[in-house]
Design an enzyme around this catalytic site. Sequence first.
Site, PDB file in Angstrom:
ATOM      1  N   ILE A 141       9.365   1.134   3.016  1.00  0.00           N
ATOM      2  CA  ILE A 141       7.960   2.150   3.362  1.00  0.00           C
ATOM      3  C   ILE A 141       7.435   0.913   4.690  1.00  0.00           C
ATOM      4  O   ILE A 141       7.036  -0.281   4.642  1.00  0.00           O
ATOM      5  CB  ILE A 141       7.506   2.130   2.280  1.00  0.00           C
ATOM      6  CG1 ILE A 141       7.034   0.607   1.806  1.00  0.00           C
ATOM      7  CG2 ILE A 141       8.503   3.064   1.277  1.00  0.00           C
ATOM      8  CD1 ILE A 141       6.176   0.767   0.369  1.00  0.00           C
ATOM      9  N   ASP A 142       6.077   1.688   5.163  1.00  0.00           N
ATOM     10  CA  ASP A 142       5.666   0.840   6.284  1.00  0.00           C
ATOM     11  C   ASP A 142       4.843   0.544   5.756  1.00  0.00           C
ATOM     12  O   ASP A 142       4.130  -0.399   4.613  1.00  0.00           O
ATOM     13  CB  ASP A 142       4.926   2.327   6.880  1.00  0.00           C
ATOM     14  CG  ASP A 142       5.426   3.301   7.947  1.00  0.00           C
ATOM     15  OD1 ASP A 142       6.351   3.047   8.032  1.00  0.00           O
ATOM     16  OD2 ASP A 142       4.832   4.069   7.570  1.00  0.00           O
ATOM     17  N   LYS A 143       4.299  -0.944   6.743  1.00  0.00           N
ATOM     18  CA  LYS A 143       3.267  -2.099   6.433  1.00  0.00           C
ATOM     19  C   LYS A 143       1.945  -2.146   6.013  1.00  0.00           C
ATOM     20  O   LYS A 143       1.881  -2.790   4.405  1.00  0.00           O
ATOM     21  CB  LYS A 143       3.751  -3.096   8.137  1.00  0.00           C
ATOM     22  CG  LYS A 143       2.566  -4.181   7.818  1.00  0.00           C
ATOM     23  CD  LYS A 143       2.261  -4.348   9.079  1.00  0.00           C
ATOM     24  CE  LYS A 143       1.018  -5.820   8.846  1.00  0.00           C
ATOM     25  NZ  LYS A 143       0.344  -5.877   9.948  1.00  0.00           N
ATOM     26  N   THR A 145       1.617   0.689   3.927  1.00  0.00           N
ATOM     27  CA  THR A 145       1.918   1.936   2.544  1.00  0.00           C
ATOM     28  C   THR A 145       2.686   1.685   1.438  1.00  0.00           C
ATOM     29  O   THR A 145       2.832   0.296   1.998  1.00  0.00           O
ATOM     30  CB  THR A 145       2.453   2.640   3.249  1.00  0.00           C
ATOM     31  OG1 THR A 145       2.040   3.523   3.900  1.00  0.00           O
ATOM     32  CG2 THR A 145       3.157   4.071   2.055  1.00  0.00           C
ATOM     33  N   ARG A 242       3.331  10.473   7.816  1.00  0.00           N
ATOM     34  CA  ARG A 242       2.043  10.905   8.640  1.00  0.00           C
ATOM     35  C   ARG A 242       1.639  11.478  10.163  1.00  0.00           C
ATOM     36  O   ARG A 242       1.330  12.383   9.938  1.00  0.00           O
ATOM     37  CB  ARG A 242       2.171   9.251   9.142  1.00  0.00           C
ATOM     38  CG  ARG A 242       1.819   7.926   7.893  1.00  0.00           C
ATOM     39  CD  ARG A 242       2.435   6.708   8.475  1.00  0.00           C
ATOM     40  NE  ARG A 242       1.715   6.336   9.296  1.00  0.00           N
ATOM     41  CZ  ARG A 242       1.935   5.082  10.876  1.00  0.00           C
ATOM     42  NH1 ARG A 242       2.463   4.041   9.386  1.00  0.00           N
ATOM     43  NH2 ARG A 242       1.012   5.211  11.037  1.00  0.00           N
TER      44      ARG A 242
END
Length: 310
Positions: A141-143, A145, A242
């Site tokens: 998962i994104d930094k 998030t 996103r």
Amino acid sequence: MTAEGEIRFWQADESDTGERVDKFLAGKEADWSRMAVQSWIREHRVRVDGCIVKRNYRLKSGERVEVVVPPAEEPEVKPEALPLEVVFEDEDVIVVNKPRGMVVHPAPGSPSGTLVNALLAHCDDLSGIGGVLRPGIVHRIDKDTSGLIMAAKNDFAHRSLAAQLKNHTVVREYTALVMGNIPHDRGTVDAPIGRDPHHRKRMAVEHRHGKAAVTHFEVIERFSRATLIRCRLETGRTHQIRVHMKSIGHPLVGDPVYSTQYRHFPIDGQALHARLLGFDHPRTGERICREAEMPEDMRSLVEGFRRETL
């Protein structure tokens, strides 16, 4: 893959005609800088239709561009005793609630302080399938998030979890706060995602070269300027929620990449939280399902929209 590195190739199309080969290749991967590509050209790692070219060579439609990417020099990744909120753990799998701002694995610009560094300090063993930089990492998962992410402690578990992801049997639900008021109660965005041809560090809906991506969403609560939604992923493309929400006119609140208004809100990064994760245990077959509440910064943001004090 050869001893010299991984061979990658593309065919130039009409839209690439006249573009310099170094710029063309630098746009193919987010972590390929133009300087790095130029060094590969000097080392004769780049060929166009089988011929060595200079960095300023301009492409023609139909030409095949081939590059031998040198093997990455993988640095030593050291254990770091970082805070780790564990929500499930046994001998095969660990599930943690990742805080916003933590990178999942070491990468250029983030050599330490990552989830992998924390896991190496916490666990005796992690699977080796992901390599030196990504031990145990099955998905990301994104930094910016927050929320649930699972890691495998051995190769047996890693292969099982990866297969479940591929077969879309892992349940991943997110809570997101998006700009504007979504008029319908639920919907599905079915649009392929690929590298944005104009911004190499972004992703975009890309019908020509993108990979299939499906996001289902459901409205939880509406505010005058935003909507709180629940999203369920069928696929796991980079920046999927996103990109998909931006594509329908509702970018995530606070998103520094896909929203022009991200500075207007008191949150450091996009308002996105991986709230639920469900999978079959690799060894027992038992269905494991865990949930994590929204972090405080996102709860405060939601309350602000309710009160319209932002």
